[in-house]
Design a protein around this motif. Sequence first.
Motif, mmCIF file in Angstrom:
data_model
loop_
_atom_site.group_PDB
_atom_site.id
_atom_site.type_symbol
_atom_site.label_atom_id
_atom_site.label_comp_id
_atom_site.label_asym_id
_atom_site.label_seq_id
_atom_site.Cartn_x
_atom_site.Cartn_y
_atom_site.Cartn_z
ATOM 1 N N GLY A 1 -2.217 -4.520 -0.727
ATOM 2 C CA GLY A 1 -2.723 -3.748 -1.847
ATOM 3 C C GLY A 1 -2.066 -4.175 -3.142
ATOM 4 O O GLY A 1 -0.928 -4.666 -3.161
ATOM 5 N N MET B 1 0.847 -1.185 0.000
ATOM 6 C CA MET B 1 0.000 0.000 0.000
ATOM 7 C C MET B 1 0.886 1.239 0.000
ATOM 8 O O MET B 1 1.578 1.529 0.967
ATOM 9 C CB MET B 1 -0.929 0.004 1.217
ATOM 10 C CG MET B 1 -1.988 -1.076 1.141
ATOM 11 S SD MET B 1 -3.088 -1.030 2.563
ATOM 12 C CE MET B 1 -4.312 -2.217 2.081
ATOM 13 N N ASP C 1 -4.414 1.902 -4.867
ATOM 14 C CA ASP C 1 -4.417 0.538 -5.362
ATOM 15 C C ASP C 1 -5.709 0.247 -6.117
ATOM 16 O O ASP C 1 -6.779 0.734 -5.758
ATOM 17 C CB ASP C 1 -4.281 -0.448 -4.202
ATOM 18 C CG ASP C 1 -2.917 -0.351 -3.525
ATOM 19 O OD1 ASP C 1 -1.912 -0.356 -4.246
ATOM 20 O OD2 ASP C 1 -2.877 -0.271 -2.287
ATOM 21 N N SER D 1 -7.521 -3.327 -2.714
ATOM 22 C CA SER D 1 -6.876 -3.271 -1.396
ATOM 23 C C SER D 1 -7.697 -4.046 -0.376
ATOM 24 O O SER D 1 -8.927 -4.021 -0.400
ATOM 25 C CB SER D 1 -6.691 -1.826 -0.930
ATOM 26 O OG SER D 1 -7.936 -1.193 -0.705
#
Length: 245
Positions: free
Chosen positions: A34, A5, A10, A13
Amino acid sequence: MVVGMGLVPDVVSLTEVTKVYAGRVRALDRVSVGFGRGSFTAVMGPSGSGKSTLLHCAAGLDLPDGGRVVLAGQEVGALREPKLTAVRRRHVGFVFQSFNLVDALTVWDNVLLPQRFAGTRPDKAWAREVLQRVGLGGRERARPGELSGGQQQRVALARALAGRPEVIFGDEPTGALDLSTGREVLGLLRGFVDSSAATVVMVTHDPAAAAWADRVVFLADGRLAGELASPTAELVAARMTELTR
């Protein structure tokens, strides 16, 4: 522990995702991960580590018992059918080990089937281009039973790509293929990521297949067990050996 992340949003996620089966089997335990746009991620781990459950939750095929899944900007747990189905059909493509083709339909009709189910007008020019890219130009009228296993998997890949999805999920997409054909399919996935900024998330048990990815995310006992960037087959195999000790 949050994997993958970053500052760029993303496409998919998972945040603190938990999934429990039969009231006691914890397949996923507070998993946060993510998958960014234009990335190719392999998901690996010992048998029973939660790989397929992670894939199904990320794709909206299964709902988590806790935590959040956001797919293409939509929180999966907040959607009801048929909205969830519409989000999957618009944003997601699937490639699985068993191909899941309809034997009674031609290659062409198999490729266009998800778009017709979605009630959208198929982009036939793009579908033809995709079939050319996967090496099946001229085989539009063939039926799955007339094709080899590798060719059927290419049809499944073309079907997944024909709707221009943002993310493609693969559950052991090369598991039923011989080594040479498996490399061809992986090369096609890699090529689509690089050329169209699609996102690929692939569960695999094969370190050589994982080496085609940008990174490998490892699971063990339903929990994240780290990741490996710029993987090689040797590094992946070594990490898997550690996890199975």
